[in-house]
Design a protein around this motif. Structure first.
Motif, mmCIF file in Angstrom:
data_model
loop_
_atom_site.group_PDB
_atom_site.id
_atom_site.type_symbol
_atom_site.label_atom_id
_atom_site.label_comp_id
_atom_site.label_asym_id
_atom_site.label_seq_id
_atom_site.Cartn_x
_atom_site.Cartn_y
_atom_site.Cartn_z
ATOM 1 N N TYR A 32 46.261 61.773 64.308
ATOM 2 C CA TYR A 32 46.950 60.502 64.501
ATOM 3 C C TYR A 32 48.197 60.599 65.366
ATOM 4 C CZ TYR A 32 49.360 62.355 60.347
ATOM 5 O OH TYR A 32 50.028 63.148 59.457
ATOM 6 N N GLN A 171 37.412 51.015 74.110
ATOM 7 C CA GLN A 171 37.251 50.184 72.926
ATOM 8 C C GLN A 171 35.767 49.940 72.640
ATOM 9 O OE1 GLN A 171 39.999 46.814 73.882
ATOM 10 N NE2 GLN A 171 41.018 47.388 71.986
ATOM 11 N N VAL A 177 37.497 56.711 67.975
ATOM 12 C CA VAL A 177 38.549 55.715 68.148
ATOM 13 C C VAL A 177 39.707 56.394 68.875
ATOM 14 C CG1 VAL A 177 40.197 54.187 67.006
ATOM 15 C CG2 VAL A 177 37.885 54.459 66.069
ATOM 16 N N ALA A 179 43.290 55.401 70.076
ATOM 17 C CA ALA A 179 44.253 54.314 69.891
ATOM 18 C C ALA A 179 45.587 54.667 70.557
ATOM 19 C CB ALA A 179 44.476 54.067 68.407
ATOM 20 N N GLY A 231 44.148 48.298 69.745
ATOM 21 C CA GLY A 231 43.829 49.175 68.624
ATOM 22 C C GLY A 231 44.968 50.019 68.098
ATOM 23 N N ARG A 233 47.674 51.690 65.992
ATOM 24 C CA ARG A 233 47.881 51.799 64.549
ATOM 25 C C ARG A 233 49.219 52.426 64.211
ATOM 26 N NH1 ARG A 233 46.894 49.390 61.590
ATOM 27 N NH2 ARG A 233 46.301 50.661 59.806
ATOM 28 N N ARG A 462 42.013 56.529 55.744
ATOM 29 C CA ARG A 462 42.296 55.205 55.185
ATOM 30 C C ARG A 462 43.495 54.552 55.846
ATOM 31 N NH1 ARG A 462 40.423 57.986 50.512
ATOM 32 N NH2 ARG A 462 42.522 58.757 50.001
ATOM 33 N N LEU A 465 42.023 54.610 60.366
ATOM 34 C CA LEU A 465 40.705 54.162 60.845
ATOM 35 C C LEU A 465 40.372 52.783 60.310
ATOM 36 C CD1 LEU A 465 38.445 57.341 60.576
ATOM 37 C CD2 LEU A 465 38.847 56.004 62.639
ATOM 38 N N PRO A 466 39.648 51.976 61.075
ATOM 39 C CA PRO A 466 39.108 50.741 60.517
ATOM 40 C C PRO A 466 38.225 51.054 59.321
ATOM 41 C CG PRO A 466 38.826 50.795 62.912
ATOM 42 C CD PRO A 466 39.283 52.163 62.493
ATOM 43 N N ALA A 467 38.198 50.147 58.350
ATOM 44 C CA ALA A 467 37.487 50.393 57.092
ATOM 45 C C ALA A 467 36.024 50.725 57.328
ATOM 46 C CB ALA A 467 37.625 49.183 56.169
ATOM 47 N N ASP A 468 35.414 50.115 58.353
ATOM 48 C CA ASP A 468 33.980 50.357 58.573
ATOM 49 C C ASP A 468 33.713 51.661 59.335
ATOM 50 O OD1 ASP A 468 35.009 49.614 61.027
ATOM 51 O OD2 ASP A 468 33.443 48.168 61.492
ATOM 52 N N ARG A 469 34.781 52.436 59.644
ATOM 53 C CA ARG A 469 34.597 53.691 60.369
ATOM 54 C C ARG A 469 34.886 54.911 59.491
ATOM 55 N NH1 ARG A 469 34.821 52.461 65.950
ATOM 56 N NH2 ARG A 469 34.173 54.604 66.297
#
Length: 470
Positions: A32, A171, A177, A179, A231, A233, A462, A465-469
Protein backbone atom coordinates in the motif's frame (compact mmCIF):
# COMPACT_ATOMS: atom_id res chain seq x y z
CA UNK A 1 22.56 -25.74 11.12
CA UNK A 2 19.92 -23.94 9.01
CA UNK A 3 20.69 -23.58 5.32
CA UNK A 4 21.36 -20.03 4.06
CA UNK A 5 18.01 -18.68 2.83
CA UNK A 6 16.76 -22.27 2.75
CA UNK A 7 13.17 -23.45 3.14
CA UNK A 8 13.26 -22.87 6.91
CA UNK A 9 15.26 -19.63 6.88
CA UNK A 10 14.34 -17.76 10.11
CA UNK A 11 11.86 -20.50 11.04
CA UNK A 12 13.53 -21.98 14.11
CA UNK A 13 10.52 -23.58 15.84
CA UNK A 14 7.90 -26.08 14.69
CA UNK A 15 5.15 -23.48 15.21
CA UNK A 16 6.98 -20.94 13.04
CA UNK A 17 7.53 -23.49 10.28
CA UNK A 18 3.88 -24.51 10.28
CA UNK A 19 2.53 -20.93 10.28
CA UNK A 20 4.81 -19.84 7.47
CA UNK A 21 4.54 -22.83 5.15
CA UNK A 22 0.87 -23.66 5.76
CA UNK A 23 -0.66 -20.21 6.20
CA UNK A 24 1.26 -17.20 4.89
CA UNK A 25 3.86 -18.29 2.32
CA UNK A 26 1.43 -18.17 -0.60
CA UNK A 27 -0.79 -15.28 0.47
CA UNK A 28 -1.23 -12.41 -2.01
CA UNK A 29 0.40 -9.05 -1.35
CA UNK A 30 -1.12 -5.66 -0.65
CA UNK A 31 1.73 -3.17 -1.06
CA UNK A 32 0.00 0.00 0.00
CA UNK A 33 3.01 2.34 -0.17
CA UNK A 34 5.77 2.23 -2.76
CA UNK A 35 7.46 4.36 -5.39
CA UNK A 36 7.03 2.19 -8.48
CA UNK A 37 6.62 4.23 -11.69
CA UNK A 38 2.98 3.88 -12.83
CA UNK A 39 4.04 4.22 -16.47
CA UNK A 40 6.19 1.10 -16.24
CA UNK A 41 3.30 -0.93 -14.82
CA UNK A 42 0.79 0.37 -17.37
CA UNK A 43 3.14 -0.31 -20.28
CA UNK A 44 4.39 -3.65 -18.89
CA UNK A 45 7.91 -2.32 -19.19
CA UNK A 46 10.69 -4.80 -19.97
CA UNK A 47 14.35 -4.26 -19.10
CA UNK A 48 17.30 -4.97 -21.37
CA UNK A 49 19.45 -6.52 -18.67
CA UNK A 50 19.75 -7.24 -14.96
CA UNK A 51 21.84 -4.11 -14.37
CA UNK A 52 18.98 -1.89 -15.52
CA UNK A 53 16.37 -3.77 -13.51
CA UNK A 54 18.42 -4.16 -10.35
CA UNK A 55 20.59 -1.07 -10.02
CA UNK A 56 19.10 1.83 -11.99
CA UNK A 57 16.86 3.23 -9.23
CA UNK A 58 17.99 1.49 -6.06
CA UNK A 59 19.64 3.94 -3.68
CA UNK A 60 19.95 1.18 -1.06
CA UNK A 61 22.38 -0.63 -3.36
CA UNK A 62 24.21 2.57 -4.36
CA UNK A 63 24.75 3.45 -0.71
CA UNK A 64 26.36 0.15 0.23
CA UNK A 65 28.40 0.06 -2.97
CA UNK A 66 29.97 3.42 -2.07
CA UNK A 67 30.59 2.14 1.45
CA UNK A 68 32.42 -0.86 -0.04
CA UNK A 69 34.71 1.49 -1.98
CA UNK A 70 32.96 1.46 -5.38
CA UNK A 71 33.44 4.80 -7.19
CA UNK A 72 30.41 6.83 -8.24
CA UNK A 73 30.91 6.16 -11.95
CA UNK A 74 30.12 2.49 -11.21
CA UNK A 75 27.07 3.34 -9.06
CA UNK A 76 25.17 6.11 -10.86
CA UNK A 77 27.69 7.36 -13.43
CA UNK A 78 28.46 6.69 -17.09
CA UNK A 79 29.67 3.09 -16.73
CA UNK A 80 27.78 0.43 -18.66
CA UNK A 81 25.08 -1.67 -17.03
CA UNK A 82 27.42 -4.68 -17.08
CA UNK A 83 30.24 -2.73 -15.45
CA UNK A 84 27.88 -1.56 -12.70
CA UNK A 85 26.59 -5.08 -12.16
CA UNK A 86 30.14 -6.43 -11.92
CA UNK A 87 30.96 -3.73 -9.39
CA UNK A 88 27.96 -4.76 -7.30
CA UNK A 89 29.06 -8.40 -7.53
CA UNK A 90 32.52 -7.36 -6.27
CA UNK A 91 30.91 -5.53 -3.37
CA UNK A 92 28.55 -8.34 -2.40
CA UNK A 93 30.95 -10.32 -0.16
CA UNK A 94 31.48 -7.14 1.88
CA UNK A 95 27.74 -6.72 2.49
CA UNK A 96 27.28 -9.56 4.96
CA UNK A 97 24.85 -8.72 7.79
CA UNK A 98 23.49 -5.76 5.82
CA UNK A 99 19.90 -6.44 4.68
CA UNK A 100 20.90 -5.79 1.06
CA UNK A 101 22.82 -9.08 1.20
CA UNK A 102 19.68 -11.02 2.09
CA UNK A 103 17.37 -9.01 -0.17
CA UNK A 104 19.61 -9.39 -3.22
CA UNK A 105 19.86 -13.14 -2.91
CA UNK A 106 16.15 -13.54 -2.25
CA UNK A 107 15.52 -11.57 -5.45
CA UNK A 108 17.91 -13.70 -7.49
CA UNK A 109 16.61 -16.95 -6.10
CA UNK A 110 12.87 -16.30 -6.08
CA UNK A 111 12.58 -14.57 -9.46
CA UNK A 112 15.34 -16.24 -11.48
CA UNK A 113 15.61 -19.71 -9.95
CA UNK A 114 19.21 -19.16 -8.90
CA UNK A 115 18.71 -21.01 -5.60
CA UNK A 116 22.01 -21.67 -3.86
CA UNK A 117 24.00 -19.23 -6.00
CA UNK A 118 25.76 -16.60 -3.90
CA UNK A 119 26.66 -13.53 -5.94
CA UNK A 120 30.39 -12.79 -6.16
CA UNK A 121 32.91 -12.08 -8.91
CA UNK A 122 33.15 -15.84 -9.42
CA UNK A 123 29.42 -16.25 -10.08
CA UNK A 124 28.72 -12.91 -11.79
CA UNK A 125 28.83 -14.31 -15.34
CA UNK A 126 26.33 -17.07 -14.56
CA UNK A 127 23.93 -14.73 -12.71
CA UNK A 128 24.09 -12.18 -15.54
CA UNK A 129 23.47 -14.79 -18.23
CA UNK A 130 20.62 -16.61 -16.44
CA UNK A 131 18.79 -13.39 -15.54
CA UNK A 132 19.22 -11.79 -18.95
CA UNK A 133 17.97 -14.92 -20.68
CA UNK A 134 14.76 -14.72 -18.62
CA UNK A 135 14.06 -10.99 -18.96
CA UNK A 136 12.44 -11.00 -22.46
CA UNK A 137 9.78 -13.45 -21.28
CA UNK A 138 6.23 -12.45 -20.32
CA UNK A 139 6.84 -13.15 -16.63
CA UNK A 140 9.66 -10.62 -16.42
CA UNK A 141 8.02 -7.40 -17.56
CA UNK A 142 6.74 -5.05 -14.87
CA UNK A 143 3.37 -6.77 -14.66
CA UNK A 144 4.85 -10.24 -14.87
CA UNK A 145 7.14 -9.56 -11.91
CA UNK A 146 4.14 -8.37 -9.89
CA UNK A 147 2.20 -11.44 -10.97
CA UNK A 148 5.03 -13.74 -9.86
CA UNK A 149 4.77 -12.33 -6.34
CA UNK A 150 0.95 -12.42 -6.29
CA UNK A 151 0.71 -8.67 -5.84
CA UNK A 152 -2.94 -7.61 -5.79
CA UNK A 153 -2.64 -3.94 -4.77
CA UNK A 154 0.03 -1.35 -5.53
CA UNK A 155 -0.20 2.08 -3.89
CA UNK A 156 2.05 4.40 -5.89
CA UNK A 157 3.21 7.84 -4.69
CA UNK A 158 1.97 10.73 -6.79
CA UNK A 159 2.15 14.51 -6.80
CA UNK A 160 -1.21 16.36 -6.88
CA UNK A 161 -0.20 17.82 -10.25
CA UNK A 162 0.19 14.38 -11.87
CA UNK A 163 -2.32 13.76 -14.65
CA UNK A 164 -2.86 10.10 -13.57
CA UNK A 165 -3.13 8.99 -17.20
CA UNK A 166 -1.37 5.71 -16.48
CA UNK A 167 -3.60 4.97 -13.50
CA UNK A 168 -6.62 5.72 -15.67
CA UNK A 169 -5.38 3.22 -18.25
CA UNK A 170 -5.16 0.51 -15.60
CA UNK A 171 -8.58 1.01 -14.03
CA UNK A 172 -10.74 -2.08 -14.32
CA UNK A 173 -7.82 -4.53 -14.37
CA UNK A 174 -9.28 -7.75 -12.93
CA UNK A 175 -6.00 -8.97 -11.43
CA UNK A 176 -4.22 -5.90 -10.10
CA UNK A 177 -5.33 -2.65 -8.45
CA UNK A 178 -2.84 0.19 -9.03
CA UNK A 179 -4.01 3.15 -6.97
CA UNK A 180 -2.47 6.62 -6.80
CA UNK A 181 -1.58 7.97 -3.37
CA UNK A 182 -1.97 11.71 -2.83
CA UNK A 183 1.45 13.17 -1.86
CA UNK A 184 1.07 16.96 -1.37
CA UNK A 185 4.54 17.60 0.09
CA UNK A 186 5.24 20.48 -2.30
CA UNK A 187 2.34 22.47 -0.81
CA UNK A 188 3.93 22.20 2.65
CA UNK A 189 7.43 23.37 1.64
CA UNK A 190 6.58 27.00 2.21
CA UNK A 191 10.19 28.15 2.50
CA UNK A 192 11.42 26.38 -0.64
CA UNK A 193 12.34 28.22 -3.80
CA UNK A 194 9.95 26.07 -5.79
CA UNK A 195 6.90 26.72 -3.59
CA UNK A 196 5.41 29.68 -5.50
CA UNK A 197 5.94 28.13 -8.97
CA UNK A 198 4.30 24.89 -7.78
CA UNK A 199 1.30 26.85 -6.44
CA UNK A 200 1.05 28.65 -9.81
CA UNK A 201 0.92 25.30 -11.63
CA UNK A 202 -1.74 24.07 -9.19
CA UNK A 203 -3.82 27.18 -9.89
CA UNK A 204 -3.50 26.68 -13.64
CA UNK A 205 -4.44 23.01 -13.42
CA UNK A 206 -7.50 23.54 -11.25
CA UNK A 207 -8.67 26.86 -12.69
CA UNK A 208 -8.77 28.28 -9.16
CA UNK A 209 -7.25 31.67 -8.45
CA UNK A 210 -5.09 31.00 -5.41
CA UNK A 211 -5.08 34.36 -3.67
CA UNK A 212 -5.57 33.14 -0.13
CA UNK A 213 -5.52 30.12 2.13
CA UNK A 214 -9.09 28.94 1.43
CA UNK A 215 -8.54 28.82 -2.37
CA UNK A 216 -5.27 26.92 -1.82
CA UNK A 217 -7.04 24.29 0.25
CA UNK A 218 -9.92 24.21 -2.26
CA UNK A 219 -7.49 23.56 -5.13
CA UNK A 220 -5.76 20.75 -3.26
CA UNK A 221 -9.08 19.11 -2.41
CA UNK A 222 -10.18 19.40 -6.03
CA UNK A 223 -7.09 17.43 -7.01
CA UNK A 224 -7.72 14.97 -4.18
CA UNK A 225 -11.16 14.29 -5.63
CA UNK A 226 -9.58 13.56 -9.01
CA UNK A 227 -7.31 11.08 -7.25
CA UNK A 228 -10.31 9.49 -5.52
CA UNK A 229 -12.00 9.12 -8.90
CA UNK A 230 -8.89 7.19 -10.00
CA UNK A 231 -9.07 4.77 -7.07
CA UNK A 232 -6.98 6.60 -4.47
CA UNK A 233 -7.16 4.93 -1.06
CA UNK A 234 -4.35 6.74 0.77
CA UNK A 235 -2.55 10.04 1.14
CA UNK A 236 1.10 10.23 2.09
CA UNK A 237 2.94 13.07 3.80
CA UNK A 238 6.72 13.10 3.96
CA UNK A 239 7.45 15.26 6.98
CA UNK A 240 10.99 16.52 7.39
CA UNK A 241 10.04 18.99 10.12
CA UNK A 242 7.05 18.43 12.39
CA UNK A 243 5.45 21.47 13.99
CA UNK A 244 2.13 22.19 15.61
CA UNK A 245 2.16 25.80 14.49
CA UNK A 246 -0.07 28.54 15.85
CA UNK A 247 -3.76 28.16 15.05
CA UNK A 248 -4.34 31.28 13.02
CA UNK A 249 -7.53 32.69 11.54
CA UNK A 250 -8.15 32.38 7.82
CA UNK A 251 -7.36 36.08 7.39
CA UNK A 252 -3.99 35.66 9.10
CA UNK A 253 -3.18 32.59 6.99
CA UNK A 254 -4.17 34.41 3.79
CA UNK A 255 -2.00 37.41 4.61
CA UNK A 256 1.00 35.20 5.33
CA UNK A 257 0.46 33.08 2.20
CA UNK A 258 0.07 36.09 -0.07
CA UNK A 259 3.25 37.66 1.28
CA UNK A 260 5.05 34.42 0.49
CA UNK A 261 3.58 34.22 -3.03
CA UNK A 262 4.68 37.82 -3.59
CA UNK A 263 8.26 36.78 -2.93
CA UNK A 264 8.77 37.55 0.76
CA UNK A 265 10.52 34.98 2.91
CA UNK A 266 8.10 33.60 5.52
CA UNK A 267 8.81 33.86 9.22
CA UNK A 268 9.06 30.56 11.11
CA UNK A 269 5.63 31.17 12.66
CA UNK A 270 4.08 31.92 9.26
CA UNK A 271 5.48 28.76 7.68
CA UNK A 272 4.46 26.61 10.65
CA UNK A 273 0.96 28.08 10.77
CA UNK A 274 0.37 27.46 7.05
CA UNK A 275 1.69 23.89 7.27
CA UNK A 276 -0.40 23.08 10.32
CA UNK A 277 -3.55 24.52 8.78
CA UNK A 278 -2.97 22.50 5.60
CA UNK A 279 -2.42 19.37 7.69
CA UNK A 280 -5.75 19.87 9.47
CA UNK A 281 -7.69 20.95 6.39
CA UNK A 282 -6.49 18.03 4.29
CA UNK A 283 -6.89 15.61 7.20
CA UNK A 284 -10.55 16.54 7.45
CA UNK A 285 -10.94 16.04 3.70
CA UNK A 286 -9.34 12.60 3.98
CA UNK A 287 -11.68 11.64 6.82
CA UNK A 288 -14.72 12.68 4.80
CA UNK A 289 -13.60 10.58 1.82
CA UNK A 290 -12.37 7.53 3.71
CA UNK A 291 -8.74 8.12 2.72
CA UNK A 292 -5.96 6.73 4.92
CA UNK A 293 -3.48 9.46 5.92
CA UNK A 294 0.13 8.24 6.13
CA UNK A 295 2.81 10.27 7.90
CA UNK A 296 6.46 9.50 7.14
CA UNK A 297 8.48 11.28 9.79
CA UNK A 298 12.04 12.36 10.49
CA UNK A 299 14.22 11.86 7.41
CA UNK A 300 17.14 14.25 7.02
CA UNK A 301 17.49 14.53 3.27
CA UNK A 302 20.17 15.48 0.75
CA UNK A 303 22.99 15.77 3.26
CA UNK A 304 25.80 15.60 0.72
CA UNK A 305 25.75 18.57 -1.62
CA UNK A 306 28.27 17.18 -4.08
CA UNK A 307 26.18 14.06 -4.62
CA UNK A 308 22.97 16.10 -4.87
CA UNK A 309 24.55 18.26 -7.57
CA UNK A 310 25.75 15.23 -9.52
CA UNK A 311 22.93 12.70 -9.14
CA UNK A 312 19.95 14.59 -7.70
CA UNK A 313 17.53 13.61 -4.95
CA UNK A 314 17.02 10.05 -3.67
CA UNK A 315 20.62 9.13 -4.40
CA UNK A 316 21.50 7.53 -1.08
CA UNK A 317 22.62 10.54 0.99
CA UNK A 318 19.56 10.76 3.22
CA UNK A 319 19.71 9.84 6.90
CA UNK A 320 17.59 9.93 10.02
CA UNK A 321 16.79 13.06 11.97
CA UNK A 322 16.59 13.22 15.74
CA UNK A 323 14.08 15.98 16.47
CA UNK A 324 11.37 15.47 19.07
CA UNK A 325 8.02 14.41 17.63
CA UNK A 326 5.77 13.55 20.59
CA UNK A 327 4.30 16.97 21.40
CA UNK A 328 3.67 18.26 17.87
CA UNK A 329 2.35 14.93 16.61
CA UNK A 330 -0.14 14.57 19.44
CA UNK A 331 -1.17 18.21 19.09
CA UNK A 332 -1.85 17.91 15.35
CA UNK A 333 -3.84 14.70 15.73
CA UNK A 334 -5.82 16.31 18.53
CA UNK A 335 -6.77 19.25 16.30
CA UNK A 336 -8.38 16.77 13.93
CA UNK A 337 -9.93 14.68 16.69
CA UNK A 338 -11.56 17.65 18.46
CA UNK A 339 -14.26 17.74 15.79
CA UNK A 340 -14.27 13.97 15.23
CA UNK A 341 -12.55 14.46 11.85
CA UNK A 342 -9.43 12.38 12.40
CA UNK A 343 -8.91 10.10 9.39
CA UNK A 344 -7.53 6.59 9.56
CA UNK A 345 -3.80 7.13 9.96
CA UNK A 346 -0.53 5.24 9.62
CA UNK A 347 2.50 6.64 11.45
CA UNK A 348 6.09 5.81 10.45
CA UNK A 349 9.43 7.17 11.59
CA UNK A 350 12.84 6.53 10.09
CA UNK A 351 14.30 6.91 13.61
CA UNK A 352 13.83 3.77 15.75
CA UNK A 353 14.01 5.93 18.87
CA UNK A 354 10.48 7.06 17.92
CA UNK A 355 8.92 3.57 17.97
CA UNK A 356 7.46 3.90 21.46
CA UNK A 357 6.32 7.46 20.81
CA UNK A 358 4.40 6.33 17.72
CA UNK A 359 2.85 3.38 19.54
CA UNK A 360 1.68 5.43 22.51
CA UNK A 361 0.46 8.25 20.26
CA UNK A 362 -1.58 5.78 18.21
CA UNK A 363 -3.12 4.51 21.44
CA UNK A 364 -4.14 8.02 22.45
CA UNK A 365 -6.39 8.39 19.41
CA UNK A 366 -8.16 5.05 19.13
CA UNK A 367 -11.87 5.85 19.41
CA UNK A 368 -13.51 2.42 19.08
CA UNK A 369 -14.90 3.19 15.62
CA UNK A 370 -12.79 0.43 14.04
CA UNK A 371 -9.84 -1.74 15.03
CA UNK A 372 -6.53 0.10 14.71
CA UNK A 373 -7.90 3.37 13.40
CA UNK A 374 -4.49 4.93 14.06
CA UNK A 375 -1.73 2.55 13.05
CA UNK A 376 1.97 2.27 13.71
CA UNK A 377 3.39 1.59 10.27
CA UNK A 378 5.93 -1.09 9.53
CA UNK A 379 9.63 -0.51 10.23
CA UNK A 380 10.64 2.09 7.66
CA UNK A 381 13.80 2.63 5.63
CA UNK A 382 16.86 2.15 7.84
CA UNK A 383 14.73 0.03 10.17
CA UNK A 384 13.62 -2.27 7.34
CA UNK A 385 15.79 -5.18 8.47
CA UNK A 386 15.46 -8.04 10.93
CA UNK A 387 16.35 -6.19 14.14
CA UNK A 388 14.41 -3.08 13.13
CA UNK A 389 11.26 -4.97 12.21
CA UNK A 390 11.43 -7.02 15.38
CA UNK A 391 11.84 -3.90 17.54
CA UNK A 392 8.94 -2.19 15.80
CA UNK A 393 6.61 -5.17 16.16
CA UNK A 394 7.62 -5.75 19.77
CA UNK A 395 6.89 -2.14 20.72
CA UNK A 396 3.59 -2.26 18.86
CA UNK A 397 2.57 -5.52 20.51
CA UNK A 398 3.52 -4.39 24.01
CA UNK A 399 2.09 -0.87 23.83
CA UNK A 400 -0.79 -1.49 21.44
CA UNK A 401 -2.26 -4.36 19.44
CA UNK A 402 -0.22 -6.21 16.87
CA UNK A 403 -3.39 -8.04 15.80
CA UNK A 404 -4.59 -4.90 13.96
CA UNK A 405 -1.21 -4.28 12.26
CA UNK A 406 -1.29 -3.58 8.51
CA UNK A 407 1.95 -5.47 7.98
CA UNK A 408 4.67 -5.05 5.41
CA UNK A 409 5.18 -2.71 2.46
CA UNK A 410 8.19 -2.18 0.21
CA UNK A 411 8.51 1.64 0.01
CA UNK A 412 10.64 0.80 -3.01
CA UNK A 413 11.30 1.79 -6.61
CA UNK A 414 12.32 -1.76 -7.51
CA UNK A 415 10.00 -4.34 -9.04
CA UNK A 416 12.10 -7.08 -7.43
CA UNK A 417 11.66 -5.79 -3.89
CA UNK A 418 8.47 -7.75 -3.16
CA UNK A 419 10.55 -10.56 -1.71
CA UNK A 420 10.74 -8.29 1.34
CA UNK A 421 7.20 -9.44 2.13
CA UNK A 422 8.56 -12.98 2.43
CA UNK A 423 11.35 -11.67 4.68
CA UNK A 424 8.78 -9.99 6.92
CA UNK A 425 6.44 -12.98 7.00
CA UNK A 426 9.23 -15.33 8.02
CA UNK A 427 10.31 -12.98 10.81
CA UNK A 428 6.75 -12.58 12.10
CA UNK A 429 6.33 -16.36 12.23
CA UNK A 430 9.68 -16.70 14.00
CA UNK A 431 8.66 -14.17 16.65
CA UNK A 432 5.31 -15.84 17.31
CA UNK A 433 6.80 -19.34 17.17
CA UNK A 434 9.34 -18.45 19.84
CA UNK A 435 6.56 -17.03 22.02
CA UNK A 436 4.70 -20.32 21.70
CA UNK A 437 7.83 -22.33 22.46
CA UNK A 438 8.55 -20.25 25.57
CA UNK A 439 4.99 -20.62 26.87
CA UNK A 440 4.19 -16.93 26.35
CA UNK A 441 1.44 -17.66 23.81
CA UNK A 442 -1.08 -20.51 23.79
CA UNK A 443 -0.42 -23.03 21.03
CA UNK A 444 -3.88 -22.41 19.60
CA UNK A 445 -3.47 -23.17 15.92
CA UNK A 446 -6.69 -21.53 14.79
CA UNK A 447 -5.95 -18.30 16.67
CA UNK A 448 -2.33 -18.16 15.51
CA UNK A 449 -3.30 -18.86 11.91
CA UNK A 450 -5.90 -16.11 11.98
CA UNK A 451 -3.38 -13.69 13.49
CA UNK A 452 -0.62 -14.22 10.91
CA UNK A 453 -3.15 -14.31 8.06
CA UNK A 454 -4.56 -10.93 9.10
CA UNK A 455 -1.18 -9.25 9.60
CA UNK A 456 0.25 -10.55 6.31
CA UNK A 457 -2.85 -10.03 4.17
CA UNK A 458 -6.30 -9.59 5.72
CA UNK A 459 -5.92 -6.31 7.60
CA UNK A 460 -4.38 -4.46 4.66
CA UNK A 461 -6.72 -6.08 2.14
CA UNK A 462 -9.77 -4.93 4.10
CA UNK A 463 -8.35 -1.42 4.41
CA UNK A 464 -7.20 -0.87 0.82
CA UNK A 465 -8.90 -3.29 -1.58
CA UNK A 466 -12.48 -3.01 -2.79
CA UNK A 467 -14.67 -5.52 -0.96
CA UNK A 468 -15.23 -7.59 -4.11
CA UNK A 469 -11.45 -7.97 -4.64
CA UNK A 470 -10.53 -9.48 -1.26
Amino acid sequence: MTEFLGPDFLLDTPAAQRMYHDVVADLPIVDYHNHLPPAEIAQDHHWDNLGQLWLAHDHYKWRVMRWAGIPEDLCTGPATDRQKFDAFARAMPALVMNPVHHWSHLELWRFFGLDGTVLSPDTADRVWDVANAALPGPDFGARGLLRQMKVRFVGTTDDPLDDLAHHRAMQGDPDLVVAPSFRPDAAFKVEDEGFAPWIARLAELTGIRIDGFAPLLQALIQRLDVFVDHGCRAADHGIERLEAGPEWSEDQLTAALNRRLAGEAPTPDEAAAIRSALFVGLGRAYAERGIVMQLHLAPLRNNRQRLLDRVGRDAGADGMNDFAIAQPLNALLDRLDRTDQLPDMVLYSVNPAHNAVLATTAGNFQDGSRPGKVQVGTAWWFNDQLDGMERQMTDLAQMGLISTFLGMLTDSRSFLSFTRHEYFRRLLCRMLGRQVQDGLLPNDRAALDRLVHDICWGNAARRFLPADRI
